[in-house]
Write an enzyme that holds these catalytic residues in place. Structure first.
Site, short mmCIF file in Angstrom:
data_model
loop_
_atom_site.label_atom_id
_atom_site.label_comp_id
_atom_site.label_asym_id
_atom_site.label_seq_id
_atom_site.Cartn_x
_atom_site.Cartn_y
_atom_site.Cartn_z
CG HIS A 82 -4.41 -21.78 11.60
ND1 HIS A 82 -5.21 -21.35 10.52
CD2 HIS A 82 -3.13 -21.14 11.45
CE1 HIS A 82 -4.40 -20.65 9.79
NE2 HIS A 82 -3.32 -20.29 10.17
CG ASP A 161 -6.52 -10.51 7.94
OD1 ASP A 161 -5.42 -10.38 8.11
OD2 ASP A 161 -7.06 -11.64 7.59
NE ARG A 168 0.84 -8.06 6.13
CZ ARG A 168 0.56 -9.08 6.77
NH1 ARG A 168 -0.77 -9.45 6.89
NH2 ARG A 168 1.27 -10.04 7.09
CB SER A 183 -2.85 -11.52 9.75
OG SER A 183 -3.49 -12.22 8.48
N1 URA Z 1 -1.30 -15.79 6.53
C1 URA Z 1 -2.18 -15.21 7.01
O1 URA Z 1 -3.33 -15.39 7.07
N2 URA Z 1 -1.90 -13.82 7.16
C2 URA Z 1 -0.58 -13.55 6.97
O2 URA Z 1 -0.32 -12.41 7.13
C3 URA Z 1 0.19 -14.35 6.46
C4 URA Z 1 -0.30 -15.64 6.34
#
Ligand code: URA
Ligand code: CA
Length: 434
Positions: A82, A161, A168, A183
């Site tokens: 990732h 999420d 957020r 997240s």
């Molecule tokens: N990328 C994500 O997947 N989550 C976050 O909180 C910030 C960046």
């Protein structure tokens, strides 16, 4: 249990229990806990932080809020990679076939999303016929047979999420290490990987602009992964200038094809070898990083990495002839060079601004509704540290409109030339394994 008490406890900097964190995630996902309480809670976390244990609980609560992918019917150690995202980051297109050519199973779930260019799936769709609409059994069979397959994101992965991230976004609580780390890790864990290699970017084009912040995020994610039983490590890499030379969809697939043959840009090749070696060792296909690196380089030069890419494209309906003739992919109508106004050394190519220029050309989505233009983008002919003569091309713009004056101006503004020699930026700032 009351949400009010959980917010107050976090406000007062106390550590929450697994039960309290589960209560919040379950209640928020099913709509029993309202946005205003979740907002206050995120803000409390923003200021008071979370222990490593709380972060791991939060991650697993989000994983368990939706579907998880079971990859246990695939043989071997499933290693996922990732990247926290950058400009011209072609690494996934290269790493997937490269490590698969050493029998590391790559069962990748990938997305589209917003940004300077499309996501991995958009890029691959520059290959005529290529598609990711596979059912789960086809996906698993392909990985067992060829060691590689890419599938689109499933609908109900980590719904907690999704909901929390949107909240957020509008409550100024995105930029919190425990929230970002949980997240990202929740999505990787739900997607079924046994082991995870993270590429945490730092610099102008990165989510984490400062090296220290990037290190902290890397440590947070590595700690979560290892605590919940997924071997996780992170590399912190430079994103002050775009990675490699190509920024665009078809252009990056072409760059990937070159890199898979060992003819790619130096920085992109090196980053792929570093991340790839980690993946190969985690998958137990080599004993040491040095041995893994040698094997990867060997497969770039003996054609096996490229063959794997060909097999992969064909197995998902793509025209594998593009591997030998990348110009079969969509091409822009116009190309314009950006000549250097003076002689000098390139000291800066601001990654996010150059990425934004590529998006203005149509290479990426500004909003969810935007259409991507697969053929357009930017190819850097010079990188930071290079010498350039007056009039020499700094980069080439590939456009489907002849009116690129505004984009040229933007690019000039974000490329700096100086008289004195400049050293190229460090590519790797560190590796985090614990
Ligand atoms: N990328 C994500 O997947 N989550 C976050 O909180 C910030 C960046
Ligand atoms: Ca690139």
């Amino acid at each position: 249990m009351r949400m009010y008490d959980i917010i107050a406890k976090k406000r007062d900097r106390q550590a929450l229990t697994k039960e309290e964190i589960d209560f919040f995630i379950n209640g928020y996902t099913n709509g029993e806990i309202p946005d205003y309480q979740a907002s206050a809670f995120c803000m409390a976390i923003f200021f008071q932080d979370m222990t490593e244990e709380e972060r791991a609980h939060l991650t697993m609560a989000m994983v368990n809020s939706g579907d998880t992918i079971d990859l246990s019917s695939i043989e071997g150690v499933k290693v996922d990679k990732h990247s926290t995202g950058g400009v011209g980051d072609t690494t996934t297109l290269i790493l997937a076939p490269l490590v698969a050519s050493l029998d590391v199973p790559v069962a990748k779930m990938s997305g589209r999303g917003l940004g300077h260019t499309g996501g991995t799936i958009d890029k691959l769709e520059a290959v005529e016929g290529f598609h990711v609409e596979l059912d789960k059994n086809q996906f698993i069979d392909l990985v067992n047979k060829n060691k590689i397959s890419v599938i689109g994101q499933s609908g109900n992965l980590t719904p907690a999420d999704k909901k929390l991230y949107s909240l957020r976004d509008v409550t100024a609580t995105v930029n919190s290490i425990p929230l970002i780390a949980s997240s990202i890790m929740s999505k990787k864990i739900a997607a079924g990987a046994d082991a995870i290699v993270l590429d945490v970017k730092t610099g102008a084009g990165a989510f984490m602009k400062e090296e220290e912040e990037a290190k902290e995020l890397a440590k947070a994610m590595v700690s979560i992964g290892n605590r919940v039983g997924r071997k996780t490590m992170a590399v912190i890499s430079d994103m002050s200038q775009p990675l490699g030379r190509a920024i665009g969809n078809a252009l990056e697939v072409e760059e990937a094809i070159e890199t898979l043959q060992g003819k790619g840009p130096e920085d992109l090749t090196e980053l792929c070898l570093i991340l790839g070696s980690q993946m190969v060792v985690l998958a137990k296909k080599a004993n040491t990083l040095e041995e893994a690196r040698e094997k990867l380089i060997e497969n770039m030069h003996n054609g096996k990495a490229l063959d794997k890419f060909r097999t992969f494209l064909k197995s998902q309906g793509g025209n594998e002839k593009v591997v030998d003739n990348p110009k079969l992919m969509p091409q822009a109508t116009y190309s314009f060079d950006l000549p250097a106004k003076t002689e000098g050394y390139v000291s800066e190519m601001v990654a996010d601004e150059i990425g934004h220029a590529a998006m203005m050309l149509g290479a990426g989505r500004a909003t969810k509704e935007s259409q991507i233009d697969l053929g357009v983008g930017i190819v850097l002919n010079k990188k930071v540290g290079d010498h350039v003569k007056q009039g020499e091309s700094l980069l080439t713009i590939h456009a489907n409109s002849s009116d690129v004056e505004e984009i040229k101006e933007k690019l000039y503004k974000n490329i700096t030339l100086v008289d004195n020699e400049v050293v190229a930026p460090t590519l790797i700032y560190g590796v985090v394994t614990q």
